[in-house]
Design a protein around this motif. Structure first.
Motif, PDB file in Angstrom:
ATOM      1  N   TRP A  45     -27.554 -15.426 -19.390  1.00  0.00           N
ATOM      2  CA  TRP A  45     -28.760 -14.681 -19.040  1.00  0.00           C
ATOM      3  C   TRP A  45     -29.625 -15.541 -18.113  1.00  0.00           C
ATOM      4  O   TRP A  45     -29.757 -16.752 -18.316  1.00  0.00           O
ATOM      5  CB  TRP A  45     -29.586 -14.354 -20.282  1.00  0.00           C
ATOM      6  CG  TRP A  45     -29.045 -13.246 -21.114  1.00  0.00           C
ATOM      7  CD1 TRP A  45     -28.277 -13.350 -22.236  1.00  0.00           C
ATOM      8  CD2 TRP A  45     -29.243 -11.836 -20.905  1.00  0.00           C
ATOM      9  NE1 TRP A  45     -27.968 -12.118 -22.739  1.00  0.00           N
ATOM     10  CE2 TRP A  45     -28.558 -11.161 -21.944  1.00  0.00           C
ATOM     11  CE3 TRP A  45     -29.929 -11.091 -19.946  1.00  0.00           C
ATOM     12  CZ2 TRP A  45     -28.540  -9.776 -22.045  1.00  0.00           C
ATOM     13  CZ3 TRP A  45     -29.917  -9.708 -20.056  1.00  0.00           C
ATOM     14  CH2 TRP A  45     -29.230  -9.064 -21.081  1.00  0.00           C
TER      15      TRP A  45
ATOM     16  N   LEU B  42     -34.446  -5.457 -18.794  1.00  0.00           N
ATOM     17  CA  LEU B  42     -33.101  -6.004 -18.962  1.00  0.00           C
ATOM     18  C   LEU B  42     -32.151  -5.384 -17.944  1.00  0.00           C
ATOM     19  O   LEU B  42     -32.268  -4.195 -17.609  1.00  0.00           O
ATOM     20  CB  LEU B  42     -32.576  -5.719 -20.373  1.00  0.00           C
ATOM     21  CG  LEU B  42     -33.362  -6.285 -21.556  1.00  0.00           C
ATOM     22  CD1 LEU B  42     -32.774  -5.751 -22.863  1.00  0.00           C
ATOM     23  CD2 LEU B  42     -33.340  -7.808 -21.542  1.00  0.00           C
TER      24      LEU B  42
ATOM     25  N   PHE C 202     -27.222 -10.309 -26.530  1.00  0.00           N
ATOM     26  CA  PHE C 202     -28.643 -10.016 -26.675  1.00  0.00           C
ATOM     27  C   PHE C 202     -28.891  -9.381 -28.034  1.00  0.00           C
ATOM     28  O   PHE C 202     -28.151  -8.494 -28.455  1.00  0.00           O
ATOM     29  CB  PHE C 202     -29.136  -9.064 -25.580  1.00  0.00           C
ATOM     30  CG  PHE C 202     -30.565  -8.616 -25.768  1.00  0.00           C
ATOM     31  CD1 PHE C 202     -31.620  -9.451 -25.432  1.00  0.00           C
ATOM     32  CD2 PHE C 202     -30.842  -7.367 -26.311  1.00  0.00           C
ATOM     33  CE1 PHE C 202     -32.934  -9.043 -25.634  1.00  0.00           C
ATOM     34  CE2 PHE C 202     -32.156  -6.959 -26.512  1.00  0.00           C
ATOM     35  CZ  PHE C 202     -33.204  -7.802 -26.169  1.00  0.00           C
TER      36      PHE C 202
END
Length: 489
Positions: free
Chosen positions: A118, A352, A378
């Motif tokens: 990420w 996101l 996540f």
């Protein structure tokens, strides 16, 4: 200036959930690097945000506190400042505070399958990367509360405040106060303000169920006298879990019986059946909305003592000296507190995306109530609607650590829930206004495990630790293109 830094896990939020997650991570995976990104300048989350008079827990502290750190204060229903101090002390003792980056609000996060990481962006311009992202920011919108557009509001010459943004210098001593609302915040504010105000009126459109509980837990007090602190805490915790879960199940299966019991308690304190039926007899069944707890029956005692009252009516318009109701009555007020509810915000409002494709959280399926279908590495943390937040939060932390351990043992770099078709049931199954206003923004649940979210701690505490982390989960191994990032401890 942007800083590029990599961590094994990034935790968003330094409130009750975030500190609990960091404690579990530090104890069970001490080799992992992590940081906590906190938008505010202090630990505590919700308990640092809300500073209105009387702010307190509406769950007992033996279940709201961490299972690994016993609650040692005498009160079962604790004041906000004591909860905030408890969270702070937990973080300090475990060395977590040094890993918190305060004033760091996460704005967006992008997953790259090619790099198996990420990339997290903050409002201050920092750029961080991580292998796993864990959102522990709850679901309240800290920037704004819910505020209806009341007619004539600009005509009012007194002060109007929202509990979420309580002014430090508000002096309500000897003043006439009207609190609009009947939820947990309102029933807390009314007795707290009534101690010093000339009079406090709780103005509600319709009644809410309230239930008094003693502010001291007799079982906990006895257990503390004969058992070590951790054992005593376990006894009080187990008792309260059984009582609250039992009461919830009774309310769902025998609502008329619970209605009669709650009414009888109200009549016992208020001595006026007609008043109870007008102001404390909701149209819905118990636990269709969350019950409001009143410690030691403080709301009832304030009303019975004449320091407070309840009016059930609708607002016609604000006038210079108060509020005119549809019935034609005018409530005089020097101060109006708009305890009209909260605004909800899924996953902390973070944008996101996965491999360049934006994630629509509201159209996503919830996997075990803590991950999103189709979104790798996540997780987000939310608590129960019918029990203490921490009970479910701690189960989520433990499941996540189990998943991370499985990935490490098998050399996996990503875990993605493979979302099935679902029924689209709401994740938060309450009829409360603040929940209904935000339903479309939250993920939905499916009709079978592991996509079905049950509000049952007794079931979850048995099944979650034994849950199969491979079920409906797709794993990938490290791509050859991944470079070893700089690791920051």
């Amino acid at each position: 200036m942007a800083a590029d830094q990599h961590f094994d896990v990034l935790i968003i939020g330094a409130g009750l959930s975030g500190i609990g997650a960091a404690w579990r991570l530090g104890k069970q995976r001490p080799h992992d690097t992590y940081a906590i990104l906190e938008a505010r300048d202090a630990i505590g989350g919700t308990w640092d945000l809300f500073r209105y008079p009387g702010v307190r827990s509406d769950s007992d502290m033996y279940t709201l506190s961490y299972p690994f750190r016993p609650w040692r204060e005498p009160e079962s229903m604790a004041a906000g400042d004591k909860i905030r101090r408890y969270i702070q002390e937990t973080a300090d003792e475990a060395g977590i505070t040094a890993k918190i980056r305060f004033g760091t609000r996460v704005t967006s996060a992008e997953w790259s399958s090619a790099d198996a990481r990420w990339t997290v962006h903050t409002s201050g311009g920092d750029v961080l990367t991580c292998a796993f992202l864990y959102g522990c920011a709850g679901y309240y919108n800290y920037a704004e509360g819910y505020q209806p557009d009341f007619p004539g509001l600009t005509d009012f010459t007194g002060s109007i405040v929202h509990p979420q943004f309580w002014p430090d210098d508000l002096d309500y001593r000897g003043k006439l106060v009207v609190v609009i609302g009947s939820g947990a915040t309102a029933v807390t504010l009314v007795p707290a303000m009534a101690a010093e105000a000339a009079h406090v009126t709780m103005l509600q459109r319709s009644p809410t169920y309230v239930t008094p509980l003693p502010n001291r837990d007799l079982v906990a007090d006895v257990a503390r006298r004969i058992l070590p602190p951790k054992a005593a805490n376990r006894v009080a915790r187990a008792k309260n879990i059984l009582v609250t879960q039992g009461f919830y199940q009774l309310a769902k299966h025998r609502p008329k019986l619970v209605r009669r019991a709650l009414r009888a308690v109200a009549v016992h304190f208020l001595k006026n059946p007609g008043y109870v039926d007008e102001h404390f007899k909701p149209r819905y069944d118990p636990w269709d909305q969350r019950l409001c707890v009143i410690p030691s029956a403080d709301l009832y005692r304030s009303i019975a003592g004449g320091r407070a009252s309840v009016v059930t009516d609708h607002i016609d318009t604000f006038v210079p000296g108060g509020i005119r109701l549809r019935s034609g009555t005018t409530l005089d007020a020097d101060i109006v507190v708009s305890a009209t509810g909260l605004s909800l915000l899924p996953v902390g409002g973070i944008r996101l995306s996965v491999d360049g494709e934006p994630v629509d959280v509201g159209k996503s399926a919830s996997y075990r109530g803590l991950m999103l279908g189709g979104v790798p590495n996540f997780a987000y943390c939310i608590g129960y609607v019918n029990a203490s937040w921490t009970l479910r939060a701690d189960l989520s932390h433990r499941y996540l650590l189990k998943l991370l351990g499985h990935m490490e043992r098998h050399g996996y770099v990503s875990a993605t829930p493979t979302a099935p078709g679902g029924t689209g049931r709401p994740l938060l199954d309450l009829s409360s206004g603040y929940v209904q206003r935000a339903l479309d923004a939250f993920p939905h649940q499916g009709d079978r495990d592991p996509w079905l979210v049950r509000q049952n701690y007794l079931r979850d505490v048995l099944t979650t630790p034994r849950a199969d982390v491979t079920r409906d989960m797709e794993f990938t191994r490290r791509p050859a293109s991944v470079r070893s990032p700089e690791v920051v401890s």
